[in-house]
Scaffold this motif. Structure first.
Motif, PDB file in Angstrom:
ATOM      1  N   TRP A  92       0.842  -1.202   0.000  1.00 23.53           N
ATOM      2  CA  TRP A  92       0.000   0.000   0.000  1.00 23.53           C
ATOM      3  C   TRP A  92       0.878   1.254   0.000  1.00 23.53           C
ATOM      4  N   SER A  93       1.957   1.235   0.767  1.00 23.40           N
ATOM      5  CA  SER A  93       2.863   2.392   0.813  1.00 23.40           C
ATOM      6  C   SER A  93       3.484   2.649  -0.544  1.00 23.40           C
ATOM      7  N   GLN A 144       2.148   1.813  -3.448  1.00 24.19           N
ATOM      8  CA  GLN A 144       1.095   2.264  -4.364  1.00 24.19           C
ATOM      9  C   GLN A 144       0.690   3.708  -4.099  1.00 24.19           C
ATOM     10  N   HIS A 145       0.834   4.158  -2.869  1.00 21.26           N
ATOM     11  CA  HIS A 145       0.472   5.531  -2.500  1.00 21.26           C
ATOM     12  C   HIS A 145       1.719   6.261  -1.974  1.00 21.26           C
ATOM     13  N   LEU A 164       1.571  10.051  -1.050  1.00 20.11           N
ATOM     14  CA  LEU A 164       0.766  10.296   0.133  1.00 20.11           C
ATOM     15  C   LEU A 164       1.521   9.878   1.405  1.00 20.11           C
TER      16      LEU A 164
END
Length: 880
Positions: free
Chosen positions: A11-12, A14-15, A18
């Motif tokens: 997730w990190s 992929q984002h 952010l």
């Protein structure tokens, strides 16, 4: 849990933007909190829990006598007793108005009371000698008292020469005056301090060292938020010293020592050269990272991850403890050393996966999946090791454990979230070559083939050397951690050589003065005790006999010292005329005689003739050289002749307050016989005094008890660390054998480290003992990495990328910590030395001993290429 960590990394990635933005905002908030709330207490007394009985006794004494705590001691040495007295009086008077930086100021060996009654503390024989000397000096004292100027000094000399001419005196009797005055003039002519003393001239004896030294006790206003809490007061004192001309050129030396000066100079010593060391260390660390990671973008990601984690840890740590202390501030060093290990482990694994896989996302995900378990286990074990210090009474270490343990959790979190995001944003190039150390294949084969020999020889050597551990020493003397080149330490070491000035005194608090005196009488009989003082000690003995001697001297000298008429100061012309007249009288009196006395008289006449023809500034200097000590001597003689009976009731209030508290509690001060800075002497001294007074406190007791507290804290924490790490490993690994394979190399590294310490003469102390948590943290991490790789089927460890990560991680950490070795501060230097040794032993245990140990678990007949026995989860991982 492994799945959660892997998904967090995915997730990190992929984002990435952010996640990076969120961490940057968190770092900015952390930095803002640090700037707004940063506080560090440099009060070393706060490093030990106040709940301990001996600390309670120490605090009780401090509450009873608050004016005796946190002092700067000004030690004044001069070439003459008069110069020492004047320097002490002048400096004390100058500083008395600096209420902004100084709370209290006192002279323990001076002031009106001791100037008047100090003679009563001498022996009867000494008092009699002083009385006789003063009576013998009466012919000289009369003219000097009537004309306290250079004219009067020379007039007294001319008057004595008239007595020689009339046959009432002998020229030889004047020799001491000829020599003393001539030497002073000659030194002035050469631009040196004249070092002229009327006291020496009258007594005919060289002054004792104690007569040339004075003390001023200064209690400064402290700012514990400053690295040098007494810095402002010290600056004010040194400014006053300079303004008053209390310098070597004027025959005076003022040095500052005492607890506050020692603490302040210790930090300046630590800071000395720290900037250059830090810059060189950073350069070497970046070079090591380059050798390990080979790509600037990966290095940038690791460093950014490390710095953000450090800022967040600092803010969280400050929030938890309120203010850092002298020990807990080391969390930054531990975080960098262990945090960079996590980053290197992740990045080297990423490079390995990137070599195998073309797709970046797949390589990053495979990296996260591969390192999740060993990193999580390592972080949990290291955090548990640090948290094991929480229950100990060593508060400094307890707070270090709290911050460092929390830091390991933060370091792990950033490594599996922020670092993947940074790598995604920076997109390093794909690897084109294998990552491991193929050149170490022969070493792998040797460790496989000779595994039993390697394990046996290592364990055998450690066991055979184990008797060395009986000689392991803990240097409990904090003074040994400070540089002897600093003014405060060198001065203190000099004071230690004299029992009368040794600062290492034990103090005992009793309910009242009678109990204090009874305790002192018992202590005086101990061979380990040089003196035991109470307020009663300031009531002199044999006063009647001494006062009778003083009365006799007063009968002869009272009118002499208090003439009806005192001449007005001479004009410059009158001074020149007096100089010339005395020169003529000396020449006439010496005539053509060839005696030593005549030669000295002619020499003095020649010097006076030259002085009469010299510039006025030289005559003014001569005036100061003879008249300033004369004024001091006359004042002191007048005061001495007014000595009166001393009793407890007539003692000055400030002296009573030093020994009896407002509630009636009384203090006993006990000094050691022998060198007060010798560890063996201190141990015997403390043990002997405590046999009589179990509640004794003071610096020697603090040193002994603090050492015991620190050693006990490390033993307790070490035990809890091993137990907690073992439990964590068993929960994760599920096999006692695997837990033993992880802990055995760690314990071997610890034992060998301590044995080497004995062999090379490296003693443990309050500073370098902090290296042991590092050994525990880094050591358990390295061992876990190898056991996890072994469980996953790895055999050729030295060729694997894992060893590359471990070696370069150790090199980076060794560089960061080993640089402390170069510090000018002995304690910090010893810390760097022991840290470097710890890293060498733990790396050797991980890279050489552990692979051989793991190889011994292979079933007989199995080849080196075959995997070791796997757990069910290990078998599943191998199939995948």
């Amino acid at each position: 849990m492994i799945h959660v960590i892997t998904q967090a990394a995915r997730w990190s990635s992929q984002h990435a933007r952010l996640v990076i933005l969120a961490y940057l905002l968190l770092a900015v908030a952390g930095a803002d909190y640090l700037v707004a709330h940063f506080a560090i207490t440099t009060d070393s007394g706060q490093l030990i829990s106040n709940a301990l009985p001996w600390r309670q006794q120490e605090l009780r004494l401090d509450r009873a006598f608050p004016q005796r705590t946190d002092r700067i001691v000004a030690v004044i040495d001069a070439t003459t007793p008069e110069a020492a007295d004047e320097a002490a009086a002048g400096l004390a008077a100058d500083l008395s108005s600096r209420f902004d930086v100084i709370r209290t100021i006192s002279r323990p060996d001076g002031g009106d009371f001791f100037e008047k009654n100090g003679v009563l503390y001498l022996s009867v024989d000494e008092v009699r000698r002083i009385g006789d000397d003063l009576i013998a000096a009466q012919p000289f004292l009369g003219p000097l008292a009537a004309d306290p100027s250079l004219r009067g000094v020379l007039g007294a000399l001319s008057q004595s020469m008239e007595g020689v001419r009339l046959g009432k005196a002998k020229l030889e009797d004047m020799t001491p005056a000829f020599v003393a005055i001539g030497d002073a003039l000659e030194r002035l002519k050469n631009g040196q301090d004249p070092a002229f003393s009327w006291r020496k001239l009258f007594s005919g004896e060289a002054p004792k060292p104690a007569e040339l030294r004075r003390f001023i006790n200064i209690q400064p206003v402290l700012d514990f938020n400053d690295l040098e809490p007494g810095g402002k007061a010290t600056a004010a004192i040194r400014e006053a010293i300079s303004r008053l001309g209390l310098t070597r050129e004027h025959g005076v030396r003022v040095r500052l020592t005492g607890p506050v000066a020692l603490s302040d100079e210790e930090f300046s010593t630590i800071a000395d050269g720290a900037g250059l060391n830090a810059a060189l260390t950073a350069l070497i660390v970046v070079s090591v990272l380059w050798a390990a990671l080979k790509q600037f973008r990966i290095i940038l990601a690791v460093l950014a991850n490390l710095m953000i984690g450090l800022v967040v840890t600092g803010a969280v740590g400050l929030l938890m403890v309120g203010a850092l202390n002298l020990i807990s501030v080391a969390f930054a060093v531990l975080f960098v050393g262990l945090g960079v290990d996590f980053g290197i482990q992740f990045s080297v694994r990423y490079r390995e996966e990137r070599y195998k896989l073309l797709d970046f996302e797949k390589a990053l995900l495979s990296t996260a999946r591969g390192v999740a378990r060993p990193l999580l286990l390592a972080a949990a074990s290291i955090a548990a090791a640090f948290y094991s210090f929480l229950p100990t009474a060593y508060r400094g270490l307890s707070e270090l454990g709290l911050i460092a343990g929390t830091g390991m959790i933060i370091a792990f979190a950033t490594t599996v979230t922020l670092l993947p995001a940074l790598l995604t944003a920076l997109r390093p190039k794909r690897e084109t070559a294998e990552i491991g150390f193929a050149v170490l294949a022969p070493v792998d084969r040797f460790l496989e083939k000779r595994r039993n020999w390697v394990v046996g020889v290592t364990l055998g050597a450690a066991i055979l050397a184990s008797p060395l551990l009986l000689h392991l020493r803990f240097d409990f003397n904090p003074l040994d951690l400070r540089s002897p080149k600093t003014e405060s330490v060198s001065t203190l070491l000099e004071l230690f050589r004299e029992p009368d000035t040794s600062p290492n005194a034990i103090e005992i608090l009793q309910n009242d003065l009678s109990h204090a005196e009874a305790t002192a009488l018992k202590l005086k009989d101990l061979p380990e005790v040089a003196r035991a003082l109470t307020l009663q000690s300031f009531v002199p003995e044999s006063q009647d006999e001494k006062l009778a001697i003083i009365d006799d001297a007063r009968f002869f000298l009272e009118n002499t010292l208090s003439p009806d008429v005192v001449k007005a100061p001479p004009t410059p012309g009158e001074t020149v005329a007096a100089i010339k007249a005395t020169a003529r009288d000396l020449s006439a009196g010496a005539s053509d005689l060839d005696t030593p006395a005549a030669k000295n008289a002619r020499r003095l006449a020649s010097l006076l003739t030259a002085l009469a023809e010299a510039p006025r500034s030289e005559r003014d200097a001569a005036e100061r050289a003879f008249v300033a000590p004369l004024a001091t001597t006359l004042r002191q003689v007048r005061a001495l002749l007014s000595a009166a009976p001393v009793s407890l009731d007539t003692l000055p209030g400030w002296l009573k307050a030093e020994w009896v508290a407002s509630d009636g509690e009384a203090r006993v001060e006990v000094a050691p016989s022998g060198d007060g800075n010798d560890n063996a002497t201190l141990r015997r001294f403390v043990a002997a005094v405590r046999q009589v007074a179990p509640d004794a406190t003071g610096t020697p007791v603090f040193i002994i008890e603090a050492a015991a507290t620190v050693v006990k804290a490390f033993l307790q924490a070490g035990l809890w660390s091993v137990v907690s790490i073992a439990l964590i490993l068993f929960v994760a690994l599920r096999r006692f054998t695997d837990v033993a394979l992880t802990l055995a190399p760690l314990l071997v590294a610890i034992v060998v480290t301590l044995e080497i310490c004995v062999a090379i003469g490296l003693e443990l102390n309050f500073a370098n003992i902090i290296a042991l948590p590092l050994l525990l943290g880094v050591g358990v991490a390295f061992k876990i990495y190898y056991v996890m790789a072994w469980r996953a089927g790895e055999t050729n460890f030295l060729q694997a990328p894992l060893t590359r990560a471990v070696v370069f991680s150790a090199c980076t950490t060794a560089t960061a910590f080993g640089s402390l070795w170069l510090s000018h501060h002995p304690g910090t230097s010893s810390m760097g030395k022991l840290m470097a040794l710890c890293l060498v032993t733990t790396l050797s245990a991980a890279v050489l001993f552990q692979p051989a140990l793991l190889a011994t678990q292979r079933k007989p007949g199995a080849s080196a290429a075959m995997a070791p026995p796997l757990s069910k989860k290990g078998q599943a991982a191998a199939k995948k």
